[in-house]
Write a protein that holds these residues in place. Sequence first.
Motif, PDB file in Angstrom:
ATOM      1  N   ILE A 127      27.748 -88.630   2.705  1.00 12.10           N
ATOM      2  CA  ILE A 127      28.128 -89.803   1.904  1.00 12.10           C
ATOM      3  C   ILE A 127      28.973 -90.786   2.733  1.00 12.10           C
ATOM      4  O   ILE A 127      28.634 -91.974   2.845  1.00 12.10           O
ATOM      5  CB  ILE A 127      28.921 -89.360   0.644  1.00 12.10           C
ATOM      6  CG1 ILE A 127      28.151 -88.301  -0.136  1.00 12.10           C
ATOM      7  CG2 ILE A 127      29.313 -90.555  -0.208  1.00 12.10           C
ATOM      8  CD1 ILE A 127      26.815 -88.691  -0.675  1.00 12.10           C
ATOM      9  N   GLY A 128      30.070 -90.277   3.303  1.00 14.32           N
ATOM     10  CA  GLY A 128      30.958 -91.148   4.084  1.00 14.32           C
ATOM     11  C   GLY A 128      30.226 -91.803   5.252  1.00 14.32           C
ATOM     12  O   GLY A 128      30.300 -93.021   5.441  1.00 14.32           O
ATOM     13  N   PRO A 129      29.486 -91.022   6.065  1.00 13.92           N
ATOM     14  CA  PRO A 129      28.753 -91.638   7.186  1.00 13.92           C
ATOM     15  C   PRO A 129      27.742 -92.690   6.726  1.00 13.92           C
ATOM     16  O   PRO A 129      27.558 -93.711   7.404  1.00 13.92           O
ATOM     17  CB  PRO A 129      28.060 -90.432   7.838  1.00 13.92           C
ATOM     18  CG  PRO A 129      28.977 -89.281   7.541  1.00 13.92           C
ATOM     19  CD  PRO A 129      29.519 -89.551   6.167  1.00 13.92           C
ATOM     20  N   LEU A 150      39.139 -82.853   7.691  1.00 12.83           N
ATOM     21  CA  LEU A 150      40.396 -83.225   7.030  1.00 12.83           C
ATOM     22  C   LEU A 150      40.283 -83.231   5.500  1.00 12.83           C
ATOM     23  O   LEU A 150      41.066 -82.597   4.798  1.00 12.83           O
ATOM     24  CB  LEU A 150      40.841 -84.615   7.516  1.00 12.83           C
ATOM     25  CG  LEU A 150      42.058 -85.195   6.803  1.00 12.83           C
ATOM     26  CD1 LEU A 150      43.326 -84.496   7.239  1.00 12.83           C
ATOM     27  CD2 LEU A 150      42.171 -86.705   7.006  1.00 12.83           C
ATOM     28  N   VAL A 151      39.279 -83.947   4.996  1.00 14.53           N
ATOM     29  CA  VAL A 151      39.201 -84.227   3.559  1.00 14.53           C
ATOM     30  C   VAL A 151      38.570 -83.072   2.778  1.00 14.53           C
ATOM     31  O   VAL A 151      38.907 -82.823   1.622  1.00 14.53           O
ATOM     32  CB  VAL A 151      38.375 -85.530   3.333  1.00 14.53           C
ATOM     33  CG1 VAL A 151      38.231 -85.857   1.853  1.00 14.53           C
ATOM     34  CG2 VAL A 151      39.029 -86.698   4.071  1.00 14.53           C
ATOM     35  N   GLY A 152      37.687 -82.341   3.445  1.00 15.63           N
ATOM     36  CA  GLY A 152      36.920 -81.320   2.729  1.00 15.63           C
ATOM     37  C   GLY A 152      35.840 -81.999   1.900  1.00 15.63           C
ATOM     38  O   GLY A 152      35.743 -81.797   0.684  1.00 15.63           O
ATOM     39  N   ASN A 193      24.661 -87.890  -3.797  1.00 19.17           N
ATOM     40  CA  ASN A 193      24.564 -86.523  -4.288  1.00 19.17           C
ATOM     41  C   ASN A 193      25.799 -85.697  -3.949  1.00 19.17           C
ATOM     42  O   ASN A 193      25.753 -84.468  -3.983  1.00 19.17           O
ATOM     43  CB  ASN A 193      23.283 -85.844  -3.786  1.00 19.17           C
ATOM     44  CG  ASN A 193      23.198 -85.809  -2.284  1.00 19.17           C
ATOM     45  OD1 ASN A 193      23.291 -86.847  -1.630  1.00 19.17           O
ATOM     46  ND2 ASN A 193      23.022 -84.634  -1.720  1.00 19.17           N
ATOM     47  N   ASN A 194      26.914 -86.366  -3.663  1.00 14.13           N
ATOM     48  CA  ASN A 194      28.217 -85.690  -3.751  1.00 14.13           C
ATOM     49  C   ASN A 194      28.519 -85.396  -5.219  1.00 14.13           C
ATOM     50  O   ASN A 194      29.246 -84.475  -5.536  1.00 14.13           O
ATOM     51  CB  ASN A 194      29.340 -86.520  -3.104  1.00 14.13           C
ATOM     52  CG  ASN A 194      29.326 -87.987  -3.505  1.00 14.13           C
ATOM     53  OD1 ASN A 194      28.394 -88.467  -4.163  1.00 14.13           O
ATOM     54  ND2 ASN A 194      30.340 -88.720  -3.096  1.00 14.13           N
ATOM     55  N   ALA A 195      27.946 -86.196  -6.118  1.00 13.05           N
ATOM     56  CA  ALA A 195      28.126 -85.985  -7.550  1.00 13.05           C
ATOM     57  C   ALA A 195      27.336 -84.766  -8.006  1.00 13.05           C
ATOM     58  O   ALA A 195      26.285 -84.450  -7.458  1.00 13.05           O
ATOM     59  CB  ALA A 195      27.635 -87.213  -8.316  1.00 13.05           C
ATOM     60  N   ARG A 239      40.644 -80.429  -9.227  1.00  8.31           N
ATOM     61  CA  ARG A 239      40.362 -81.180  -8.017  1.00  8.31           C
ATOM     62  C   ARG A 239      39.605 -80.255  -7.058  1.00  8.31           C
ATOM     63  O   ARG A 239      39.979 -79.085  -6.921  1.00  8.31           O
ATOM     64  CB  ARG A 239      41.705 -81.649  -7.431  1.00  8.31           C
ATOM     65  CG  ARG A 239      41.613 -82.163  -6.034  1.00  8.31           C
ATOM     66  CD  ARG A 239      42.804 -82.991  -5.567  1.00  8.31           C
ATOM     67  NE  ARG A 239      42.204 -83.919  -4.632  1.00  8.31           N
ATOM     68  CZ  ARG A 239      42.769 -84.941  -4.068  1.00  8.31           C
ATOM     69  NH1 ARG A 239      44.007 -85.225  -4.340  1.00  8.31           N
ATOM     70  NH2 ARG A 239      42.117 -85.708  -3.238  1.00  8.31           N
ATOM     71  N   VAL A 240      38.563 -80.774  -6.405  1.00 11.79           N
ATOM     72  CA  VAL A 240      37.847 -79.989  -5.374  1.00 11.79           C
ATOM     73  C   VAL A 240      38.117 -80.638  -4.028  1.00 11.79           C
ATOM     74  O   VAL A 240      38.131 -81.856  -3.927  1.00 11.79           O
ATOM     75  CB  VAL A 240      36.309 -80.012  -5.563  1.00 11.79           C
ATOM     76  CG1 VAL A 240      35.669 -78.783  -4.932  1.00 11.79           C
ATOM     77  CG2 VAL A 240      35.913 -80.132  -7.000  1.00 11.79           C
ATOM     78  N   GLY A 241      38.261 -79.820  -3.013  1.00  9.64           N
ATOM     79  CA  GLY A 241      38.538 -80.382  -1.688  1.00  9.64           C
ATOM     80  C   GLY A 241      40.039 -80.509  -1.478  1.00  9.64           C
ATOM     81  O   GLY A 241      40.847 -80.079  -2.305  1.00  9.64           O
ATOM     82  N   ASN A 242      40.411 -81.112  -0.368  1.00 11.88           N
ATOM     83  CA  ASN A 242      41.817 -81.162   0.023  1.00 11.88           C
ATOM     84  C   ASN A 242      42.534 -82.371  -0.598  1.00 11.88           C
ATOM     85  O   ASN A 242      41.902 -83.243  -1.169  1.00 11.88           O
ATOM     86  CB  ASN A 242      41.919 -81.232   1.549  1.00 11.88           C
ATOM     87  CG  ASN A 242      41.184 -80.063   2.193  1.00 11.88           C
ATOM     88  OD1 ASN A 242      41.097 -78.994   1.592  1.00 11.88           O
ATOM     89  ND2 ASN A 242      40.638 -80.272   3.388  1.00 11.88           N
TER      90      ASN A 242
HETATM   91  P1  IMO Z   1      31.318 -85.844  -9.674  1.00 11.67           P
HETATM   92  O1  IMO Z   1      30.511 -87.104  -9.842  1.00 11.67           O
HETATM   93  C1  IMO Z   1      34.590 -83.790  -7.652  1.00 11.67           C
HETATM   94  C2  IMO Z   1      35.361 -84.948  -3.492  1.00 11.67           C
HETATM   95  C3  IMO Z   1      35.064 -83.928  -2.399  1.00 11.67           C
HETATM   96  C4  IMO Z   1      36.083 -84.340  -1.360  1.00 11.67           C
HETATM   97  C5  IMO Z   1      36.121 -85.862  -1.493  1.00 11.67           C
HETATM   98  C6  IMO Z   1      35.256 -86.597  -0.468  1.00 11.67           C
HETATM   99  O2  IMO Z   1      30.547 -84.609  -9.920  1.00 11.67           O
HETATM  100  O3  IMO Z   1      32.584 -85.932 -10.459  1.00 11.67           O
HETATM  101  P2  IMO Z   1      32.631 -86.927  -0.195  1.00 11.67           P
HETATM  102  O4  IMO Z   1      31.537 -85.919  -0.025  1.00 11.67           O
HETATM  103  O5  IMO Z   1      32.464 -87.793  -1.403  1.00 11.67           O
HETATM  104  O6  IMO Z   1      32.881 -87.727   1.054  1.00 11.67           O
HETATM  105  O7  IMO Z   1      33.956 -86.031  -0.411  1.00 11.67           O
HETATM  106  O8  IMO Z   1      35.659 -86.155  -2.804  1.00 11.67           O
HETATM  107  N1  IMO Z   1      34.229 -85.235  -4.384  1.00 11.67           N
HETATM  108  C7  IMO Z   1      34.148 -84.803  -5.653  1.00 11.67           C
HETATM  109  N2  IMO Z   1      34.965 -84.021  -6.364  1.00 11.67           N
HETATM  110  N3  IMO Z   1      33.498 -84.330  -8.235  1.00 11.67           N
HETATM  111  C8  IMO Z   1      32.685 -85.147  -7.542  1.00 11.67           C
HETATM  112  O9  IMO Z   1      31.653 -85.823  -8.101  1.00 11.67           O
HETATM  113  C9  IMO Z   1      32.973 -85.384  -6.166  1.00 11.67           C
HETATM  114  N4  IMO Z   1      32.371 -86.115  -5.194  1.00 11.67           N
HETATM  115  C10 IMO Z   1      33.157 -86.029  -4.117  1.00 11.67           C
HETATM  116  O10 IMO Z   1      35.272 -82.609  -2.868  1.00 11.67           O
HETATM  117  O11 IMO Z   1      37.353 -83.861  -1.724  1.00 11.67           O
END
Ligand code: IMO
Length: 442
Positions: free
Chosen positions: A124-126, A116-118, A32-34, A263-266
């Motif tokens: 998700i990572g853990p 670091l990554v934002g 659900n990062n997506a 791009r979202v995050g760092n």
């Molecule tokens: P959908 O499927 C855009 C980015 C996060 C962060 C990096 C790592 O909607 O395209 P995470 O939580 O996965 O460990 O974060 O990845 N990120 C996304 N950016 N769309 C997404 O999903 C993303 N899923 C993770 O912002 O930079």
Amino acid sequence: MLGAQWGDEGKGKAIDQLAAHSDWAVRFQGGNNAGHTIVVGDTTLKMHLLPSGITSHNCKLVLGCGMVIDPWVLDRELKQWADLTGERPEGDRLFISERAAVILPFHRYYDSAEELVGTTGRGIGPAYRDRTERVGIRFVDLPKAMADADYIADISERMNKQLATAGVTEKIEPGDLLADMSWISGRFSPAIAATGPMLSEALERGESVLLEGAQGAMLDIDQGTYPFVTSSVTCRANATHGAGIHPGHIEQCFGITKAYTTRVGNGPFPSELSLEEGPGKQMSEVGHEFGTTTGRPRRTGWLDLVALNESQRLNGYSGLVVTKLDVLGGLDELKICVAYDLDGEKIQHLPASADDLSRCKPIYEEHPGFPALSAEDWIKLASDSRKGSGLDELPADIRNYLGRIEDLTGIPVVSVGVGPDRLASIASTDGPFDVQLNEATF
Ligand code: IMO
Ligand code: GDP
Ligand code: MG
């Protein structure tokens, strides 16, 4: 169907468009990062775990073995779906791989310390780390784990040590962990299944399967802009593996790309623009560029063909879906980043080192802009295109811009997004997206 950039390209919309003509829709990685958005008339759905094919009642749904699944988020999403439609698909047309990893509160707590990554902070990572360390819990493991009090005590202790080391104050009580596991097991047992064999048998019967990527190629753990990436393989090579079927089943692979970049995050982003003024501001405001999952503002920039070509190298797209073209309307000129300048040298690949990539300056070619249209005019253009003219319905300057993308990538454009709505797309005539698009079915 894969994200060709850094995520949020419009994968949800593209899957929704094809789902009425597909027997299955499958998520194969991520969790659900997506955040995948589907807009049908007055209804906007934001899916974090449920495959975007849910909108078509004929389409069966799988959360594949490559995923990490937060059961509480899934429960919430299913409740929202039931409120909207009255349908409870779990165990009926929604199946959860017994091999998928379970995200527990520990994973969320641990992710909250990440700086670091934002990350999206969703654990998700853990959860992937635990899986790689072979200490994670999959859905199939729940009954055995619940029956073993020593095991529950051991893993709670391990989790608490890790949380303390990361400076997180939350603690895991063994009793809570056991209660969580029994709730998950009870709530989802009708849907937990051997989904790999299920899909394999469906393919043998001649049924069609849509594989729905999450994130994008540049966020791939192996091939993306490491360490500013997600924790799974987002590319084609994992699409079948994470679904539990073999790669030979893939007949077509579509890359979804915006007509610009976000791009979202760092992490490095060579073609990044200012959000405060000019085209970057327009992309942000007109494109409503805020994260579907976290609400964070997305960074914006010109279309990056260097990154897109890397993504093509990894995924071998048979067609490109170019989304959000409407957002660029009214800009005087459009730029495409065709190469980078790295310390005075012109390069056409993405350096593996994030430090090198952050020093890359974009080299642009320029194209004339095109006028802004209203949402209604774009929908009308899309509707007219379905009478047989397809992409030819688009004005010449837009066709030239798209043609240049085709020339620079060698991939045919099969669909162009001109608004968020399901109907706001212009597909190539007789191409894979030249399908009947129905009004809402819910
Ligand atoms: P959908 O499927 C855009 C980015 C996060 C962060 C990096 C790592 O909607 O395209 P995470 O939580 O996965 O460990 O974060 O990845 N990120 C996304 N950016 N769309 C997404 O999903 C993303 N899923 C993770 O912002 O930079
Ligand atoms: P995904 O994660 O790849 O499914 O994409 P998201 O849903 O996170 O982000 C894409 C956003 O753009 C959503 O708000 C969509 O409704 C919207 N969108 C998709 N295609 C188009 C398009 O062609 N034009 C416009 N204006 N918006 C679009
Ligand atoms: Mg998204």
